[in-house]
Design a protein around this motif. Structure first.
Motif: not given
Length: 247
Positions: A1-10, A51-57, A160-165, A238-241
């Protein structure tokens, strides 16, 4: 995940939420805002089991699995929002908060009076592929924000992270009796309760940057709030997947 804070639009929306917060992170009456939709108390348990039964895709959108299954989940979890219903929901959130935390209730009331805060979220989360009229999307956003708060951070998730979650949330929501088949009104209440919590979680993290003790208090409050919905944020990372067990 990005280390910066949420975009200034927020910034403007989160600032409004921040100004509504009391000085002490422990006074988080708004965290008692929980939807009345059937099954939210067991949803977190379903998520943990899956989450225990399957790796996120990781994927670019939609629920995991065959395209037909993903389309079915999207259709079942989406709802047609009503502005009149939204006003009723927000008023109910204020009253629920007032019972345990009058100060934060007044803050919520001021925030909601400033305009349609839910609608303002839509363009802010669109760049990461999420919508405000989809239960999987709003749950994914809340899940990511809540977990981040327990870490004392507030980064913008990658698409990608948002989609996986979102995929993980969609599978669990579809597997939880009473949620996928709920009315549009119940789905909207659920989604908007989650979005209001996201506003305050993110604002609180930003508000208390520089104070380790307040961030710890906030982390405890968010962890307890998630626990009421059956989710143990300490047992995952939390991971990219998507989310995976922390141990």
């Amino acid at each position: 995940m990005k280390s910066s804070r949420r975009h200034h639009a927020w910034a403007a929306l989160w600032l409004a939420a921040t100004l509504a917060l009391p000085a002490a992170a422990q006074n988080m009456g708004w965290s008692t805002i929980t939807p009345s939709i059937t099954g939210t108390d067991t949803l977190g348990l379903v998520l943990r089991e899956q989450m225990q039964q399957r790796a996120p895709v990781a994927a670019q959108g939609g629920a995991a699995g065959p395209s037909g299954a993903g389309e079915q989940a999207s259709a079942a979890l989406r709802f047609a929002p009503s502005k009149a219903r939204r006003q009723q929901n927000l008023a109910a959130f204020v009253e629920k908060t007032r019972r345990v935390d009058p100060e934060n209730a007044s803050g919520l009331e001021r925030l909601f009076a400033s305009g349609d805060v839910i609608e303002k979220v839509a363009p802010m989360i669109r760049p990461i592929g999420l919508r405000i009229d989809d239960l999987a999307d709003t749950y994914a956003l809340w899940w990511i924000s809540a977990w981040n708060a327990t870490q004392g951070i507030n980064p913008t998730p990658s698409r990608a992270t948002a989609s996986a979650v979102r995929q993980q949330a969609a599978r669990a929501l579809m597997a939880t009796p009473g949620i996928a088949g709920a009315s549009d009104a119940a789905k909207q209440e659920f989604a908007e309760a989650l979005l209001v919590q996201v506003m305050f979680i993110d604002a609180a993290v930003d508000h208390h940057q520089g104070s380790a003790s307040q961030l710890r208090a906030l982390a405890r409050a968010v962890h307890q709030g998630a626990g009421r919905m059956g989710l143990d944020l300490a047992a995952m990372r939390l991971t990219e997947a998507g989310f995976v067990p922390s141990r």
